[in-house]
Write an enzyme that holds these catalytic residues in place. Structure first.
Site, mmCIF file in Angstrom:
data_model
loop_
_atom_site.group_PDB
_atom_site.id
_atom_site.type_symbol
_atom_site.label_atom_id
_atom_site.label_comp_id
_atom_site.label_asym_id
_atom_site.label_seq_id
_atom_site.Cartn_x
_atom_site.Cartn_y
_atom_site.Cartn_z
ATOM 1 N N LYS A 151 0.803 -1.175 -0.179
ATOM 2 C CA LYS A 151 -0.100 0.268 -0.062
ATOM 3 C C LYS A 151 1.061 1.179 -0.009
ATOM 4 O O LYS A 151 1.935 1.437 1.115
ATOM 5 C CB LYS A 151 -0.675 0.094 1.333
ATOM 6 N N CYS B 2 14.059 10.122 7.086
ATOM 7 C CA CYS B 2 14.075 9.567 8.524
ATOM 8 C C CYS B 2 15.542 9.835 8.891
ATOM 9 O O CYS B 2 15.640 9.807 10.450
ATOM 10 C CB CYS B 2 13.303 8.432 8.440
ATOM 11 N N GLU C 266 9.961 0.239 10.654
ATOM 12 C CA GLU C 266 10.970 1.106 10.252
ATOM 13 C C GLU C 266 10.193 2.692 10.307
ATOM 14 O O GLU C 266 9.410 3.038 9.572
ATOM 15 C CB GLU C 266 11.386 1.165 8.765
ATOM 16 N N THR D 91 1.998 5.675 13.905
ATOM 17 C CA THR D 91 1.342 4.800 12.980
ATOM 18 C C THR D 91 1.841 3.368 13.331
ATOM 19 O O THR D 91 1.198 2.300 13.362
ATOM 20 C CB THR D 91 1.861 4.887 11.330
ATOM 21 N N GLY D 92 3.390 3.235 13.402
ATOM 22 C CA GLY D 92 3.955 2.084 14.017
ATOM 23 C C GLY D 92 3.315 1.340 15.230
ATOM 24 O O GLY D 92 3.016 0.204 15.189
ATOM 25 N N GLY E 279 7.023 4.327 8.477
ATOM 26 C CA GLY E 279 6.036 5.455 8.693
ATOM 27 C C GLY E 279 6.418 6.147 9.865
ATOM 28 O O GLY E 279 7.354 5.882 10.533
ATOM 29 N N GLU F 268 10.198 14.866 15.741
ATOM 30 C CA GLU F 268 10.699 14.692 14.362
ATOM 31 C C GLU F 268 9.602 15.713 13.458
ATOM 32 O O GLU F 268 8.586 15.630 13.354
ATOM 33 C CB GLU F 268 10.020 13.264 14.018
#
Ligand code: NAD
Length: 497
Positions: free
Chosen positions: A177, A286, A252, A234-235, A230, A385
């Site tokens: 996706k 990242c 990741e 979200t992780g 992501g 971040e």
């Protein structure tokens, strides 16, 4: 011209089951460039079913490693033949400069496909021996099954390939996706995969919102593994959703890379590296250098040179060869950066460069390379971040202080340290709680070397044979060698020895 795309499920190019679509924009012009199916839960289910049936049929996993390898080699050749077109599309969709997508993303994608095409033939168990003294153990690696890949927008095809190449090489089937902002190159890639001979149902691409499709992919009991690149938040959600059937999770996630400059560092080299590491891909990386810690004895000279070099960055049309920095990926992303810049100012950091939209670019989500000095550890711009072209600089007086500050964030993806004395540098590298530490460099990745986080940057590795192992599971097969009815240890149940 607005290109119309379809999704790729079970070897067929399909509309969304709802017939709805969404627009994809060029962030440099804000114009709609493509129209893509707005996938639904049903579409995600169809893609999972196709991947499940294909995996269970053995149509891919029972091919010999040489056969899978050959198809991946063909795919690499097709991507190479279409590299210019894909790089241009990636630049138009993400806003990254053409020199970056053409000379960095695409060569890496092709190399990665070739690396895993080779690795497909090297998948091996660790050993086979008579460990019990009574039988032989065979330890082999097998594919996991249906693997879902969920991909961010900053490296749409590049990161998708980091997942697809090892997963396919190992014999898994894949549902992938893309991020809604940037689905185009992955859909073009799927066309090439079909031409290369990837069997129907082995690779499936579903487009649409993460909250709908991503959730179906993460919760489905028919999925065996989910690999996300992501945001850390979200992780965390995906990990919870994946717990229903205990699917394997590979994450990741975010980063907040420190960049430590010791007093004996080559200031010219360190500033050269810092500007690139902070502002490549408009800082939407990242591993981007986000926090410079520079020894106080060279702080002022370092900042002066850093700002001079940042001033030379040419912002503009990503398709122009001379452009060094394109726009941010979306208006929303630019607003996010602006919130952080305001917070830096409000919390008392000194804005020494940039901090605003360029005045000469009225269209497009452009933002100037931005540098803060006097940044304190507790400030939001130091801890969170930002994911944009914002670099913070702080001074330090001792190595212990630099290491402590560098480690004092929730993230642990990448870092670098700059100096002369290799003994000092390695000692510091050992103390940094990061999955990668570069010495006198920042940002180099290769297909052979692992990439992945410590702490809340996630777990599991991308790239390298370590990532190949992520997409397999280990099986132990034991063969009795005694040939006897009652084996020597059965006395534990059948009376005395
Ligand atoms: P994101 O987390 O918003 O989205 C990533 C993907 O997850 C997208 O495809 C999105 O649709 C999907 N998604 C979002 N919510 C979901 C949900 N609830 N369930 C399932 N799927 C969902 O991240 P982004 O904004 O696209 O990318 C930026 C982030 O990615 C940054 O945090 C960056 O550090 C991180 N990143 C990490 C690496 C790495 O290698 N560690 C590399 C690149 C980017």
């Amino acid at each position: 011209m607005v290109e119309k795309y379809r999704m790729f499920i079970g070897g067929r190019w399909v509309e969304s089951s709802s017939r709805e679509t969404f627009d994809v924009r060029n962030p440099a012009t804000e114009e709609v460039i493509a129209n893509v199916p707005l996938g639904t839960k049903e579409d995600a289910k169809s893609a999972i079913d196709a991947a499940r049936e294909t995996f269970d049929s053995g149509a891919w996993s029972n091919k010999t490693p040489a056969e899978r390898s050959l198809i991946l080699w063909k795919l690499a050749a097709l991507v190479e033949a279409n590299a210019r077109k894909i790089a241009t599309l990636e630049s138009m969709n993400v806003g990254k400069t053409i020199k970056y997508s053409r000379d960095s993303d695409l060569p890496f994608i092709i190399d990665n496909l070739r690396f895993f095409a080779g690795a497909a033939r090297l998948l091996e168990g660790k050993s086979a021996s008579e460990y019990s003294g009574l039988g032989t153990s065979i330890i082999r690696r097998e594919p996991i099954g249906v693997v879902v890949g969920v991909v961010p927008w900053n490296y749409p095809l590049y990161i998708a390939v980091w997942k697809m190449a090892p997963a396919l090489a190992a014999g898994n089937t894949v549902v992938i996706k893309p991020a809604s902002l940037t689905p185009l190159t992955l859909l073009e890639f799927a066309k090439l995969a079909q031409i290369a001979g990837v069997p129907d149902g082995v690779l499936n691409v579903v487009t649409g919102p993460g909250e709908v499709i991503g959730e179906e992919l993460a919760t489905s009991p028919n999925v065996d593994m989910i690999s996300l690149t992501g945001d850390t938040s979200t992780g965390k959600k995906i990990m919870q959703m994946a717990s229903g059937n205990l699917k394997k999770v590979h994450l990741e996630l975010g980063g907040k890379a420190p960049f430590i400059v010791l007093d004996d560092a080559n200031i010219d080299a360190a500033t050269e590296g810092a500007v690139v590491a902070a502002f490549w891909n408009s800082g939407q990386d990242c591993t981007a250098a986000t926090r410079v810690y520079v020894h106080e004895s060279i702080h002022d000279e370092f900042v002066k040179l850093l700002v001079e070099k940042a001033q030379n960055i040419r912002i503009g049309d990503p398709l122009d060869e001379r452009t060094d920095m394109g726009p941010l990926v979306s208006g929303k992303q630019r607003e996010r950066i602006e919130v952080y810049v305001r917070s830096g100012i409000e919390e008392g950091a000194n804005l020494v460069h940039g901090g605003k939209r360029p005045e000469n670019l009225k269209k497009g989500y452009f933002f100037e390379p931005t540098i803060f000095t006097g940044v304190e550890q507790k400030m939001r711009i130091c801890q969170e971040e930002i994911f944009g072209p914002v670099l913070s600089v702080s001074g330090f007086s001792t190595v212990d202080e630099a290491v402590e500050k560098a480690n004092d964030v929730i993230y642990g993806l990448a870092s670098s340290v700059w100096g002369k004395d290799i003994t000092d540098l390695v000692r510091i590298a050992n103390r940094l709680k990061y999955g990668t530490v570069w010495i006198n460099e920042h940002g180099v990745l290769t297909s052979e070397t692992p990439h992945g986080g410590f702490k809340q940057s996630g777990f599991g590795k991308d790239l390298s044979l370590y990532s190949f192992e992520e997409y397999t599971q280990v099986k132990h097969i034991y063969i009795d060698q005694t040939g006897s009815v009652r084996k020597p240890w059965y006395y534990t149940v059948y009376g005395e020895k």
